[in-house]
Design a protein around this motif. Structure first.
Motif: not given
Length: 155
Positions: A9-14, A40-42, A44-45, A48
């Motif tokens: 999940t996005q909460d795991d990214l760090e 990293y956010l891009q 991940f999206d 997903q």
């Protein structure tokens, strides 16, 4: 050691980025500063949103201790078969050498079989001799020579 696998999940990214950064090669190419780099956010999206990609985490007692990305790829070769590419495999420093890697690969291979893949492949940097031995121990065979061409990012 009871391992639970689930989609990241996005909460795991760090946590995931810190694991990617936690070795000699990763420390040179990853950016563990906070807040996280927007790339990293891009990424991940995009992962997903792609049904042929799975970014998975391994948890022990609700702690993320490992990660890997599975990409399912259709090919015309091998009589139009599918293959699974395993990338971004990392295990938290505190959990290395305890059999977690084997469990992660058993999981990944099981996912590939469920998707009907006829081949599982991976790449590993030649500067990681321990990883190369580990993959060979699991039955992977170095049948091809890989090449990469680094492209410059647009300014």
């Amino acid at each position: 050691m009871a391992v639970h696998f689930r989609p990241a999940t996005q909460d795991d990214l760090e946590t995931l980025v810190l694991m990617l950064q936690d070795d000699a090669l990763g420390s040179q190419r990853e950016d563990g500063t906070l807040p996280l780099n927007a790339n990293y956010l891009q990424a991940f999206d995009a992962i997903q949103a792609d049904p042929n990609n799975q970014l998975m985490v391994a948890e022990i007692q609700d702690r993320v201790v490992g990660m890997l990305q599975l990409t399912f790829i259709p090919y015309l070769t091998h009589i139009g078969s599918w293959r699974c590419l395993i990338e971004g495999v990392r295990i938290h420093t505190d959990y290395r050498g305890q059999g977690l890697g084997e469990q992660m690969f058993q999981y990944a291979i099981g996912q590939a079989q469920e998707k009907g893949c006829q081949l599982v492949q991976l790449t590993s940097d030649k500067q990681r001799p321990d990883a190369l031995r580990f993959y060979e121990k699991l039955g992977f065979v170095a049948t091809h020579e890989g090449f990469k061409l680094r492209l410059l990012s647009p300014a």
